[in-house]
Design a protein around this motif. Structure first.
Motif, PDB file in Angstrom:
ATOM      1  N   GLU A 156       0.839  -1.194   0.000  1.00  0.00           N
ATOM      2  CA  GLU A 156       0.000   0.000   0.000  1.00  0.00           C
ATOM      3  C   GLU A 156       0.879   1.250   0.000  1.00  0.00           C
ATOM      4  O   GLU A 156       1.875   1.315   0.713  1.00  0.00           O
ATOM      5  CB  GLU A 156      -0.913   0.012   1.224  1.00  0.00           C
ATOM      6  CG  GLU A 156      -1.776   1.253   1.344  1.00  0.00           C
ATOM      7  CD  GLU A 156      -2.653   1.239   2.600  1.00  0.00           C
ATOM      8  OE1 GLU A 156      -3.305   2.259   2.881  1.00  0.00           O
ATOM      9  OE2 GLU A 156      -2.663   0.203   3.301  1.00  0.00           O
ATOM     10  N   HIS A 157       0.490   2.196  -0.818  1.00  0.00           N
ATOM     11  CA  HIS A 157       1.167   3.492  -0.842  1.00  0.00           C
ATOM     12  C   HIS A 157       0.164   4.536  -0.405  1.00  0.00           C
ATOM     13  O   HIS A 157      -0.895   4.694  -1.015  1.00  0.00           O
ATOM     14  CB  HIS A 157       1.674   3.834  -2.245  1.00  0.00           C
ATOM     15  CG  HIS A 157       2.137   5.252  -2.390  1.00  0.00           C
ATOM     16  ND1 HIS A 157       3.339   5.695  -1.906  1.00  0.00           N
ATOM     17  CD2 HIS A 157       1.533   6.349  -2.951  1.00  0.00           C
ATOM     18  CE1 HIS A 157       3.468   6.983  -2.168  1.00  0.00           C
ATOM     19  NE2 HIS A 157       2.393   7.398  -2.796  1.00  0.00           N
ATOM     20  N   ARG A 158       0.472   5.236   0.688  1.00  0.00           N
ATOM     21  CA  ARG A 158      -0.398   6.290   1.176  1.00  0.00           C
ATOM     22  C   ARG A 158      -0.004   7.611   0.520  1.00  0.00           C
ATOM     23  O   ARG A 158       1.134   8.054   0.650  1.00  0.00           O
ATOM     24  CB  ARG A 158      -0.283   6.420   2.689  1.00  0.00           C
ATOM     25  CG  ARG A 158      -0.956   5.287   3.449  1.00  0.00           C
ATOM     26  CD  ARG A 158      -2.464   5.494   3.500  1.00  0.00           C
ATOM     27  NE  ARG A 158      -3.141   4.393   4.170  1.00  0.00           N
ATOM     28  CZ  ARG A 158      -4.457   4.375   4.394  1.00  0.00           C
ATOM     29  NH1 ARG A 158      -5.205   5.376   4.000  1.00  0.00           N
ATOM     30  NH2 ARG A 158      -5.016   3.351   4.982  1.00  0.00           N
ATOM     31  N   ALA A 159      -0.938   8.188  -0.199  1.00  0.00           N
ATOM     32  CA  ALA A 159      -0.654   9.448  -0.883  1.00  0.00           C
ATOM     33  C   ALA A 159      -0.802  10.592   0.107  1.00  0.00           C
ATOM     34  O   ALA A 159      -1.857  10.772   0.713  1.00  0.00           O
ATOM     35  CB  ALA A 159      -1.602   9.638  -2.065  1.00  0.00           C
ATOM     36  N   GLY A 160       0.266  11.352   0.281  1.00  0.00           N
ATOM     37  CA  GLY A 160       0.230  12.475   1.202  1.00  0.00           C
ATOM     38  C   GLY A 160       0.675  13.740   0.523  1.00  0.00           C
ATOM     39  O   GLY A 160       1.106  13.740  -0.627  1.00  0.00           O
ATOM     40  N   GLY A 161       0.574  14.854   1.248  1.00  0.00           N
ATOM     41  CA  GLY A 161       1.008  16.121   0.701  1.00  0.00           C
ATOM     42  C   GLY A 161      -0.070  16.769  -0.135  1.00  0.00           C
ATOM     43  O   GLY A 161      -1.137  16.202  -0.362  1.00  0.00           O
ATOM     44  N   PRO A 162       0.194  17.990  -0.615  1.00  0.00           N
ATOM     45  CA  PRO A 162      -0.778  18.689  -1.463  1.00  0.00           C
ATOM     46  C   PRO A 162      -1.117  17.870  -2.697  1.00  0.00           C
ATOM     47  O   PRO A 162      -0.252  17.203  -3.268  1.00  0.00           O
ATOM     48  CB  PRO A 162      -0.042  19.991  -1.835  1.00  0.00           C
ATOM     49  CG  PRO A 162       0.996  20.167  -0.777  1.00  0.00           C
ATOM     50  CD  PRO A 162       1.413  18.790  -0.376  1.00  0.00           C
ATOM     51  N   ALA A 163      -2.388  17.927  -3.124  1.00  0.00           N
ATOM     52  CA  ALA A 163      -2.843  17.099  -4.244  1.00  0.00           C
ATOM     53  C   ALA A 163      -1.987  17.293  -5.484  1.00  0.00           C
ATOM     54  O   ALA A 163      -1.644  16.340  -6.180  1.00  0.00           O
ATOM     55  CB  ALA A 163      -4.305  17.409  -4.559  1.00  0.00           C
ATOM     56  N   GLY A 164      -1.622  18.518  -5.799  1.00  0.00           N
ATOM     57  CA  GLY A 164      -0.865  18.789  -7.010  1.00  0.00           C
ATOM     58  C   GLY A 164       0.549  18.271  -6.992  1.00  0.00           C
ATOM     59  O   GLY A 164       1.229  18.268  -8.020  1.00  0.00           O
ATOM     60  N   GLU A 165       1.013  17.828  -5.806  1.00  0.00           N
ATOM     61  CA  GLU A 165       2.393  17.357  -5.683  1.00  0.00           C
ATOM     62  C   GLU A 165       2.487  15.856  -5.447  1.00  0.00           C
ATOM     63  O   GLU A 165       3.572  15.320  -5.262  1.00  0.00           O
ATOM     64  CB  GLU A 165       3.089  18.095  -4.536  1.00  0.00           C
ATOM     65  CG  GLU A 165       3.154  19.604  -4.745  1.00  0.00           C
ATOM     66  CD  GLU A 165       3.756  20.333  -3.552  1.00  0.00           C
ATOM     67  OE1 GLU A 165       4.282  19.649  -2.648  1.00  0.00           O
ATOM     68  OE2 GLU A 165       3.700  21.583  -3.522  1.00  0.00           O
ATOM     69  N   ARG A 166       1.360  15.168  -5.442  1.00  0.00           N
ATOM     70  CA  ARG A 166       1.381  13.733  -5.167  1.00  0.00           C
ATOM     71  C   ARG A 166       1.953  12.960  -6.348  1.00  0.00           C
ATOM     72  O   ARG A 166       1.662  13.256  -7.495  1.00  0.00           O
ATOM     73  CB  ARG A 166      -0.032  13.231  -4.858  1.00  0.00           C
ATOM     74  CG  ARG A 166      -0.582  13.762  -3.555  1.00  0.00           C
ATOM     75  CD  ARG A 166      -1.996  13.284  -3.311  1.00  0.00           C
ATOM     76  NE  ARG A 166      -2.556  13.921  -2.128  1.00  0.00           N
ATOM     77  CZ  ARG A 166      -3.822  13.828  -1.749  1.00  0.00           C
ATOM     78  NH1 ARG A 166      -4.674  13.114  -2.475  1.00  0.00           N
ATOM     79  NH2 ARG A 166      -4.249  14.434  -0.666  1.00  0.00           N
ATOM     80  N   THR A 167       2.764  11.966  -6.033  1.00  0.00           N
ATOM     81  CA  THR A 167       3.344  11.114  -7.068  1.00  0.00           C
ATOM     82  C   THR A 167       3.275   9.664  -6.612  1.00  0.00           C
ATOM     83  O   THR A 167       3.137   9.376  -5.419  1.00  0.00           O
ATOM     84  CB  THR A 167       4.814  11.481  -7.350  1.00  0.00           C
ATOM     85  OG1 THR A 167       5.583  11.297  -6.144  1.00  0.00           O
ATOM     86  CG2 THR A 167       4.936  12.920  -7.834  1.00  0.00           C
TER      87      THR A 167
END
Length: 308
Positions: A156-167
């Protein structure tokens, strides 16, 4: 091992049935896993037989060799291609067509994906290939991404940070199986209107009534591949059944009977002419499957991979 798989298992299945270009030779083993257990059995079988495992997704950004593929080819189905909504969140399988997800969300008054309407991809393919429009990419709506390692364990990869910066980069050998998205609650008629408007613009510029893949070339920095191919006079250029359409010079369509040789020949004409006349080297966006290492255009050798 194959007997444990609940989904369809087919032998020497023509991959032309599953690619948007309608090109592709027979796969020695073709499996349609219905759930994670099916996928794990497919992985174990591929390892047992010492064969590469290839995930073809919706087959929308692929040029598959006309020759037979000694491989285990997988197309995610069942719960791996469905969506489950809960409030303004949705858990969705990687095999679900992006267009179907957007339609289902719109019907429930959930927006935030309209800008992706028209992109021919599965959810998994859109994530793996980083498909995006000027408004953003699917990863920007993800709170989590799920994948299976080659040994069958779930990651599982948890996406964090501002939406425009997620990778998100798929781990080596991993197979993306799904994600969780955060959408926006809006009146259903508002979402539907925005969706229809977006689709109208897209359809007017794309010849998708014909057999075609996604974009053939990556856009060079600060420019568009379609503009470059058009500048060197290749709109409407044909090699047998393969054609660069008038509407978009960054596509190739199969007008009937085209082979992978025809597609490659047309790609080589475009690459050579753009480089010779404009001094710019085009790099393929389309993935080549079933070609040996060292084949034209940085073709990918058959290996454990995921495709759109």
């Amino acid at each position: 091992m194959l007997g444990r798989i609940a989904g369809a298992v087919r032998f020497r299945e023509p991959l032309s049935f599953y690619t948007s270009l309608r090109i592709g030779g027979p796969a020695e083993f073709f499996i349609m896993p219905q759930d994670l257990d099916d996928l794990r059995y497919a992985l174990a079988f591929a390892e047992q037989e010492d064969l590469p495992l290839i995930v073809i997704g919706g087959g929308n950004n692929l040029l598959v060799s006309d020759r037979a593929l000694q491989a285990v080819v997988v197309k995610l189905e069942g719960i791996l291609s469905r969506a489950k909504f809960a409030g303004d969140e949705v858990a969705v399988g990687a095999g679900m067509p992006l267009s179907a997800l957007i339609r289902e969300a719109a019907a429930q008054g959930l927006g935030g994906l309209e800008y992706l309407a028209g992109i021919p991809a599965t959810v998994g393919g859109a994530l793996v290939t980083k498909a995006r429009t000027a408004e953003g990419a699917l990863i920007e709506r993800c709170s989590a991404v799920y994948f299976v390692h080659p040994d069958g364990t779930l990651g599982e990869h948890r996406a964090g940070g501002p939406a425009g910066e997620r990778t998100f980069d798929l781990p080596t050998g991993g197979i993306l199986v799904g994600c969780r998205l955060k959408l926006e609650r809006r009146p259903a008629q508002v979402v539907q209107k925005a969706l229809q408007s977006r689709l109208k613009v897209w359809k007017e510029s794309q010849p998708f009534a014909l057999a075609t893949a996604g974009y053939i070339w990556k856009n060079p920095p600060g420019d568009r591949a379609a503009r470059l191919v058009e500048m060197v006079g290749l709109r409407g250029k044909r090699v047998n059944g393969a054609e660069i359409p008038l509407k978009s010079a960054n596509l190739i369509i199969n007008r009937g009977g085209a082979t992978h040789h025809d597609i490659l020949a047309l790609m080589e004409i475009a690459r050579e002419r753009v480089e010779t006349r404009l001094g710019i080297t085009l790099h393929p966006e389309i993935k080549l499957v079933g070609f040996p290492a060292g084949a034209p255009f940085e073709a990918q050798p058959m290996e454990l991979s995921a495709a759109r």
